[in-house]
Design a protein around this motif. Structure first.
Motif, short mmCIF file in Angstrom:
data_model
loop_
_atom_site.label_atom_id
_atom_site.label_comp_id
_atom_site.label_asym_id
_atom_site.label_seq_id
_atom_site.Cartn_x
_atom_site.Cartn_y
_atom_site.Cartn_z
N LEU A 228 19.62 -2.84 -6.97
CA LEU A 228 20.02 -1.44 -7.47
C LEU A 228 20.65 -1.70 -8.75
O LEU A 228 20.58 -1.03 -10.00
CB LEU A 228 21.07 -0.62 -6.63
N GLN A 229 21.54 -2.79 -8.87
CA GLN A 229 22.35 -3.18 -10.23
C GLN A 229 21.14 -3.54 -11.29
O GLN A 229 21.32 -3.02 -12.36
CB GLN A 229 23.34 -4.23 -10.14
N VAL A 230 20.17 -4.23 -10.73
CA VAL A 230 19.15 -4.51 -11.73
C VAL A 230 18.32 -3.49 -12.01
O VAL A 230 17.98 -3.22 -13.53
CB VAL A 230 18.11 -5.90 -11.20
N ALA A 231 18.08 -2.62 -11.25
CA ALA A 231 17.16 -1.42 -11.50
C ALA A 231 17.90 -0.45 -12.62
O ALA A 231 17.41 0.15 -13.68
CB ALA A 231 16.86 -0.50 -10.43
N GLY A 232 19.23 -0.04 -12.45
CA GLY A 232 20.08 0.71 -13.29
C GLY A 232 20.11 -0.09 -14.80
O GLY A 232 19.91 0.75 -15.73
N LEU A 233 20.17 -1.23 -14.80
CA LEU A 233 20.08 -1.87 -16.28
C LEU A 233 18.95 -1.76 -17.01
O LEU A 233 18.49 -1.70 -18.11
CB LEU A 233 20.82 -3.29 -16.08
N GLU B 52 13.16 -10.99 -13.12
CA GLU B 52 11.84 -10.63 -12.94
C GLU B 52 11.41 -10.63 -11.25
O GLU B 52 10.53 -9.88 -11.10
CB GLU B 52 11.02 -11.77 -13.59
N HIS B 53 12.11 -11.43 -10.41
CA HIS B 53 11.78 -11.86 -9.21
C HIS B 53 12.41 -10.62 -8.54
O HIS B 53 11.56 -9.86 -7.62
CB HIS B 53 12.58 -13.12 -8.52
N HIS B 54 13.62 -10.02 -9.01
CA HIS B 54 14.00 -8.73 -8.22
C HIS B 54 12.88 -7.60 -8.75
O HIS B 54 12.81 -6.76 -7.66
CB HIS B 54 15.50 -8.29 -8.79
#
Length: 795
Positions: free
Chosen positions: A738-743, A765-767
């Motif tokens: 979720l943190q990665v997606a938001g950024l 990239e893996h996330h």
């Protein structure tokens, strides 16, 4: 091999002995004055054969002329005239002397002779490497590791036995031909020596026992023991070697062995004291007969449950009358509930024995049949009836049963612990419930000194752990469970239960791996404990987003529920079943059990201590099933108990937060407070999930980041990431995703996201790849569109 001198095949020496022998044989060490003291079979004669190759060496014979090096074999068998002659040779400083003898007997003349020698060659048992070397020398081929291990184990490394066994073990077994090689040695033994050797098979070599067995004096027994040691079938401590036991079992007629075992059994029974070791040795030797069976039965009464079951069975097989009640109790304590129930039920049917009824009652409780268990306890007049009656909703009957049983009970620790346990359970159902947990905890501590021998339907430690899990007091339960496990309270069947409840606490805290390690591969669980194990399997799978594992456990969980009625002490796993049923869309299969649970709680007056956690689980089941009205009812029920205790206030606060979050209103401060309250109550995973769900539903970027950080902290290191679901339950993302997606939605590159989160761009990239797989996105643009829908449009 000593340079220039071939070693006999049975003679394998350590390096110091090799060098010493080489010096003697080459003439570099003269005159020598050495003793070679070792039991039979250690290679004394072979060593003298080697030394006899030295120039001037000569085997000593009485009346023979001297020589530069005299070699004396079997010196322990010589007479006084021999020792007088050898003393004269020893007085000649030019004569070398090597004397070989067994440790016993030790005539005075031999003691004096050995005192004039300067050193000793020590022959020890072979270690594994020397066994391998000897086998290679004898067979001419490198032995396999399995053969080396077999020979070393069977012979104890005794050189003579290694030599005799070596030609026969190419197949990795000890064949009959190898055993037959010892027939001559056994035939040469005196009858009493053979009896002593058979006695050694069961470890009964004490002089007083042997004196009674043989009707001999202790001094005579000592002489017979010397004869037995000469066989080489004993190790240096006097224990019979495995090869020796095999030789006796196959070459000594069964009636002779049984006569020895029977005589020893009679002597051990007459001596009294602990019989466990003797009984197990006799059992291992295949001993039988009335006297041996009597030892089995007497030892079973002293033994731990698992051993007692074996001994009772052996006594019964030998035709000895066995106390069926004690036998059934041992079976129950060792975890064989079904056998205990069958045996105890037969006794109750035949004699109406109340002790047998209590055993059957305990077995039924472990099988999850608490109502029938309570009836048997009631019939037998036990205070334990109160526990089952209260657990199945018959409170008035429980109070009456406790009062009646207390009037006739002796004031023992066990009776006191049972009474306190029953009182604590009853208190948990009425207005005095805040003190109930401490009452049950005191019962657990009272039981600890005597609990290892008590057959119980449940333990105070287990009940305390269940109550603590219902009321947010897991920290109190964990040390009680640890002490109960260490003390083996209630035998194996309750040790299993204590371990499972310890794992349950770990699961609810968020430590799925620790819980999974306890549950994995368990096949020794009673039906009641299987409910907790399956509840944990479902809970771990749900918390780990493993839908496949959830499905695999579900059918087994349903089958277990069908076989075991709902009672007060199985509401925790029932709550996990309810959430799993909603997650799998199979709620109808659980309706009868949930109806039983709510009816039970209504009959008990909906006690706050027991009802809150089931409402909490069902709240989440209704959220997953998208039934807001039903979820509202459970939230309202939790609100009604908010004043009952700080824990209930926490649960009501968290339920209200969920209601607001699901309605789209995210008060970050309120959510974080509720989540921290859940964490403090031992519900770490639930706490992280509440914060994570609120984060994905808020449009406030700052609030989202703060709630995600809160979820991460509450989740704790090493715990499974809380599952984040959209309203349909289809998309599940971890907190980090979720943190990665938001950024990413904020327009940051993978490198920038990595810099912000202190991870590499490759990890980002893996996330993203994992999120694409989880969401089933067909392209990057499809993935971003789904993430916007999930997190809110940030473009």
């Amino acid at each position: 091999m000593i340079p220039g001198y071939p070693l006999p095949s049975e003679l394998v020496l350590d390096d110091p002995t090799r060098r010493l022998c080489a010096a003697i044989v080459s003439g570099g060490l003269a005159p020598v004055r050495l003793a070679v003291i070792a039991p039979g079979g250690y290679g004394k004669t072979a060593l003298l054969d080697l030394l006899a190759t030295a120039e001037g060496a000569k085997r000593w014979r009485r009346g023979a002329d001297g020589a530069p090096l005299l070699l004396v074999d079997d010196a322990h068998l010589l007479g006084e005239q021999d020792f007088t002659e050898l003393a004269a040779h020893a007085a000649d400083s030019a004569t070398g002397l090597v004397v070989a003898a067994r440790p016993r007997p030790r005539p005075d003349g031999l003691t004096a002779l050995l005192g004039r020698l300067r050193g000793q060659i020590v022959l020890r048992p072979f270690d594994r490497d020397r066994v391998a070397e000897c086998l290679r020398a004898i067979t001419g081929a490198a032995p396999s590791p399995a053969v080396i291990d077999l020979v070393a184990a069977q012979t104890g490394g005794v050189p003579g036995l290694v030599h005799r066994l070596a030609p026969h073990v190419g197949s990795g077994t000890v064949p009959r031909a190898a055993v037959e090689e010892f027939r001559f040695e056994l035939d040469r033994l005196s009858p009493d020596a053979l009896r002593v050797l058979v006695a050694a098979e069961v470890g009964m070599g004490e002089v007083d026992l042997l004196a009674g067995l043989l009707a001999r004096s202790p001094a005579e027994v000592a002489d017979i023991l010397d004869e037995v040691r000469g066989t080489g079938l004993l190790d240096l401590t006097g224990e019979l070697l495995p090869l020796g036991a095999k030789v006796l079992r196959e070459l000594v007629p069964a009636d002779q062995r049984d006569a020895v075992f029977g005589g020893l059994a009679d002597l051990r029974l007459a001596r009294g004291g602990p019989l466990g070791d003797a009984a197990l040795a006799l059992l291992g030797a295949g001993a039988g007969g009335p006297s041996v069976a009597a030892v089995f039965e007497a030892a079973a009464a002293q033994a731990a449950p698992g051993v007692a079951v074996r001994l009772y069975a052996a006594a019964a097989e030998a035709g000895h009358p066995v106390d069926a009640v004690r036998h059934a109790e041992a079976e129950a304590m060792s975890g064989d509930i079904d056998s205990a129930l069958r045996r105890a039920d037969a006794v109750v049917s035949a004699t109406g024995n109340p002790d047998a009824a209590r055993i059957a009652a305990a077995a039924l409780a472990h099988r999850g049949q608490l109502a029938r268990s309570a009836e048997l306890y009631q019939w037998s007049g036990s205070a334990l009836a109160a526990i089952g009656l209260a657990g199945t909703g018959r409170v008035d009957d429980a109070r009456t049963a406790l009062k009646q049983a207390d009037s006739g009970e002796r004031p023992t620790l066990l009776a006191g612990a049972i009474t306190a346990l029953a009182q604590g359970i009853l208190s948990s159902l009425d207005e005095s419930w805040p003190t109930a947990l401490s009452t049950v905890a005191r019962a657990a501590e009272m039981l600890e000194p005597v609990g290892g021998t008590a057959l119980l339907p449940d333990s105070p430690a287990a009940v305390a752990a269940i109550m603590a899990s219902h009321s947010g007091a897991a920290a109190l339960a964990e040390p009680l469970l640890d002490r109960a496990i260490a003390a083996e309270t209630g035998g194996k069947v309750l040790v299993n239960r204590h371990q499972l409840l310890r794992a349950w606490i770990a699961m609810t805290r968020g430590d799925g791996p620790a819980a999974a390690a306890v549950v994995a591969g368990r096949t020794d669980l009673t039906p009641r404990d299987a409910q907790f194990a399956l509840g944990m399997e479902l809970g771990i799978a749900r918390r780990g987003s493993d839908l496949g594992a959830l499905r695999r456990s579900w059918d087994r969980a349903c089958a277990t529920l069908v076989r075991t009625p709902v009672d007060l002490f199985t509401l925790l796993p029932l709550g996990e079943f309810a959430v799993a049923a909603a997650r799998l869309g199979d709620r109808d299969r659980l309706v009868p059990q949930l109806d039983q649970a709510w009816d039970l709680l209504r009959r008990l007056g909906n006690p706050p201590l027991w009802s809150a956690m089931l409402h909490w689980s069902c709240l989440h089941a209704e959220i997953i099933a998208e039934r807001p009205d039903a979820a509202e009812a459970h939230a309202a029920a939790l609100a009604d108990t908010a004043a009952a205790s700080p824990f209930h206030t926490t649960m009501a606060h968290a339920a209200q937060s969920w209601r607001l979050v699901l309605a789209g209103t995210v008060d970050a401060e309120h959510v974080e407070s509720a989540a921290r309250g859940l964490h403090a109550a031992g519900l770490g995973w639930d706490a992280a999930r509440l914060a994570g769900q609120a984060a994905i539903r808020t449009a406030d970027r700052k609030a989202m980041v703060g709630l995600l950080d809160c979820a991460r902290v509450l989740q704790g290191p090493g715990a499974a990431a809380p599952v984040v679901e959209d309203s349909s339950g289809a998309a599940r993302l971890s907190e980090r995703e979720l943190q990665v997606a938001g950024l990413v939605l904020d327009g940051l590159t993978y490198k920038q996201v990595g810099d912000r989160l202190f991870i590499s761009g490759k990890t980002v990239e893996h996330h993203m790849a994992r999120m694409r797989s989880r969401l089933g996105a067909t392209s990057r643009s499809d993935l971003l569109a789904q993430l916007r829908a999930l997190l809110g449009n940030r473009a």
